[in-house]
Scaffold this motif. Sequence first.
Motif, PDB file in Angstrom:
ATOM      1  N   SER A 108       0.827  -1.214   0.000  1.00  0.00           N
ATOM      2  CA  SER A 108       0.000   0.000   0.000  1.00  0.00           C
ATOM      3  C   SER A 108       0.857   1.258   0.000  1.00  0.00           C
ATOM      4  O   SER A 108       0.557   2.223  -0.717  1.00  0.00           O
ATOM      5  N   ALA A 109       1.918   1.254   0.797  1.00  0.00           N
ATOM      6  CA  ALA A 109       2.808   2.422   0.857  1.00  0.00           C
ATOM      7  C   ALA A 109       3.477   2.655  -0.492  1.00  0.00           C
ATOM      8  O   ALA A 109       3.560   3.800  -0.966  1.00  0.00           O
ATOM      9  N   ALA A 110       3.948   1.595  -1.129  1.00  0.00           N
ATOM     10  CA  ALA A 110       4.573   1.738  -2.451  1.00  0.00           C
ATOM     11  C   ALA A 110       3.562   2.289  -3.456  1.00  0.00           C
ATOM     12  O   ALA A 110       3.899   3.138  -4.293  1.00  0.00           O
ATOM     13  N   ASP A 111       2.322   1.835  -3.360  1.00  0.00           N
ATOM     14  CA  ASP A 111       1.268   2.317  -4.251  1.00  0.00           C
ATOM     15  C   ASP A 111       0.996   3.799  -4.012  1.00  0.00           C
ATOM     16  O   ASP A 111       0.906   4.592  -4.964  1.00  0.00           O
ATOM     17  N   LEU A 112       0.888   4.190  -2.750  1.00  0.00           N
ATOM     18  CA  LEU A 112       0.646   5.599  -2.418  1.00  0.00           C
ATOM     19  C   LEU A 112       1.776   6.501  -2.891  1.00  0.00           C
ATOM     20  O   LEU A 112       1.546   7.645  -3.278  1.00  0.00           O
ATOM     21  N   LEU A 113       2.997   5.977  -2.871  1.00  0.00           N
ATOM     22  CA  LEU A 113       4.154   6.748  -3.310  1.00  0.00           C
ATOM     23  C   LEU A 113       4.304   6.747  -4.831  1.00  0.00           C
ATOM     24  O   LEU A 113       5.209   7.381  -5.374  1.00  0.00           O
ATOM     25  N   GLY A 114       3.412   6.013  -5.512  1.00  0.00           N
ATOM     26  CA  GLY A 114       3.462   5.968  -6.970  1.00  0.00           C
ATOM     27  C   GLY A 114       4.583   5.103  -7.508  1.00  0.00           C
ATOM     28  O   GLY A 114       4.992   5.249  -8.654  1.00  0.00           O
ATOM     29  N   ARG A 115       5.085   4.204  -6.668  1.00  0.00           N
ATOM     30  CA  ARG A 115       6.194   3.337  -7.107  1.00  0.00           C
ATOM     31  C   ARG A 115       5.862   1.873  -6.836  1.00  0.00           C
ATOM     32  O   ARG A 115       6.631   1.142  -6.227  1.00  0.00           O
ATOM     33  N   TYR A 116       4.704   1.456  -7.292  1.00  0.00           N
ATOM     34  CA  TYR A 116       4.227   0.086  -7.126  1.00  0.00           C
ATOM     35  C   TYR A 116       4.802  -0.770  -8.254  1.00  0.00           C
ATOM     36  O   TYR A 116       4.827  -0.320  -9.408  1.00  0.00           O
ATOM     37  N   PRO A 117       5.266  -1.979  -7.958  1.00  0.00           N
ATOM     38  CA  PRO A 117       5.803  -2.817  -9.036  1.00  0.00           C
ATOM     39  C   PRO A 117       4.768  -3.051 -10.143  1.00  0.00           C
ATOM     40  O   PRO A 117       3.582  -3.201  -9.866  1.00  0.00           O
ATOM     41  N   GLU A 118       5.243  -3.071 -11.387  1.00  0.00           N
ATOM     42  CA  GLU A 118       4.326  -3.277 -12.511  1.00  0.00           C
ATOM     43  C   GLU A 118       3.826  -4.715 -12.573  1.00  0.00           C
ATOM     44  O   GLU A 118       2.752  -4.977 -13.109  1.00  0.00           O
ATOM     45  N   LYS A 119       4.614  -5.646 -12.031  1.00  0.00           N
ATOM     46  CA  LYS A 119       4.206  -7.058 -11.994  1.00  0.00           C
ATOM     47  C   LYS A 119       4.541  -7.620 -10.620  1.00  0.00           C
ATOM     48  O   LYS A 119       5.604  -7.341 -10.067  1.00  0.00           O
ATOM     49  N   LEU A 120       3.615  -8.443 -10.118  1.00  0.00           N
ATOM     50  CA  LEU A 120       3.787  -9.101  -8.816  1.00  0.00           C
ATOM     51  C   LEU A 120       3.474 -10.576  -8.953  1.00  0.00           C
ATOM     52  O   LEU A 120       2.565 -10.959  -9.699  1.00  0.00           O
ATOM     53  N   ALA A 121       4.181 -11.392  -8.192  1.00  0.00           N
ATOM     54  CA  ALA A 121       3.844 -12.809  -8.076  1.00  0.00           C
ATOM     55  C   ALA A 121       4.135 -13.236  -6.644  1.00  0.00           C
ATOM     56  O   ALA A 121       5.174 -12.881  -6.076  1.00  0.00           O
ATOM     57  N   LEU A 122       3.208 -13.966  -6.055  1.00  0.00           N
ATOM     58  CA  LEU A 122       3.351 -14.503  -4.712  1.00  0.00           C
ATOM     59  C   LEU A 122       3.308 -16.018  -4.806  1.00  0.00           C
ATOM     60  O   LEU A 122       2.340 -16.581  -5.329  1.00  0.00           O
ATOM     61  N   ILE A 123       4.366 -16.662  -4.322  1.00  0.00           N
ATOM     62  CA  ILE A 123       4.385 -18.115  -4.243  1.00  0.00           C
ATOM     63  C   ILE A 123       4.169 -18.444  -2.782  1.00  0.00           C
ATOM     64  O   ILE A 123       5.065 -18.273  -1.951  1.00  0.00           O
ATOM     65  N   GLY A 124       2.943 -18.862  -2.478  1.00  0.00           N
ATOM     66  CA  GLY A 124       2.566 -19.145  -1.103  1.00  0.00           C
ATOM     67  C   GLY A 124       2.493 -20.629  -0.847  1.00  0.00           C
ATOM     68  O   GLY A 124       2.090 -21.401  -1.716  1.00  0.00           O
ATOM     69  N   CYS A 125       2.865 -21.008   0.364  1.00  0.00           N
ATOM     70  CA  CYS A 125       2.817 -22.404   0.778  1.00  0.00           C
ATOM     71  C   CYS A 125       1.884 -22.525   1.976  1.00  0.00           C
ATOM     72  O   CYS A 125       1.988 -21.758   2.939  1.00  0.00           O
ATOM     73  N   GLN A 126       0.980 -23.479   1.901  1.00  0.00           N
ATOM     74  CA  GLN A 126       0.053 -23.743   3.010  1.00  0.00           C
ATOM     75  C   GLN A 126       0.825 -24.339   4.184  1.00  0.00           C
ATOM     76  O   GLN A 126       1.439 -25.394   4.066  1.00  0.00           O
ATOM     77  N   PRO A 127       0.819 -23.659   5.334  1.00  0.00           N
ATOM     78  CA  PRO A 127       1.532 -24.177   6.502  1.00  0.00           C
ATOM     79  C   PRO A 127       0.761 -25.308   7.182  1.00  0.00           C
ATOM     80  O   PRO A 127      -0.453 -25.418   7.029  1.00  0.00           O
ATOM     81  N   LEU A 128       1.484 -26.098   7.949  1.00  0.00           N
ATOM     82  CA  LEU A 128       0.878 -27.120   8.798  1.00  0.00           C
ATOM     83  C   LEU A 128       0.891 -26.655  10.249  1.00  0.00           C
ATOM     84  O   LEU A 128      -0.107 -26.736  10.947  1.00  0.00           O
TER      85      LEU A 128
END
Length: 189
Positions: A108-128
């Motif tokens: 959110s802060a990066a977005d407000l500052l106008g410097r949000y990445p043009e592409k994002l990817a999140l590789i999430g793992c389900q915890p046990l």
Amino acid sequence: MTVARTPRILVLGIGNILWGDEGFGVRAVESFHRRFVTPENVTILDGGTQGLYLVQFVEEADRLLVFDAIDYGLEPGALKVVRDHEVPKFTGSKKMSLHQTGFQEVLSAADLLGRYPEKLALIGCQPLDLEDWGGPLTDPVRAAIAPALDAAASVLAEWGVALQARVAEESFAPLLSNDIDHRRYEGRA
């Protein structure tokens, strides 16, 4: 004539290695660093639980790839890759630790500052297990690291990044000067 600039890419692992599977993101980015040599436009960062301190790194990135433990409601060790506008939904979907809310705030802060990445990817793992203070990754989450690295390599290939596998005997600097070696920490030295 305009010359295209090479995009700056940040590969980031976030999490807390002291809370069992919550350390997935950090352990995945460490493994990524051990496995691959990246071009100069790619930065690999162990973000740990730094929260808003990560804004400066995210602001500088044109593309951001994140490893993290995410409660998707799946089987333990299951991986899910989410992209672009979907990423903030998952980093704030269920508070598992302080860093997660902090990372949603980083975006959110990066977005407000106008410097949000043009592409994002999140590789999430389900915890046990997120309650094992001082414990290692559980077996299903540890087993998910290699497939997570393959998923990261695929995302980076889509972004035009050619990774090179490290040679087994090649020496390289750790991500942090004070890295806690996971094999010793987890008693598997």
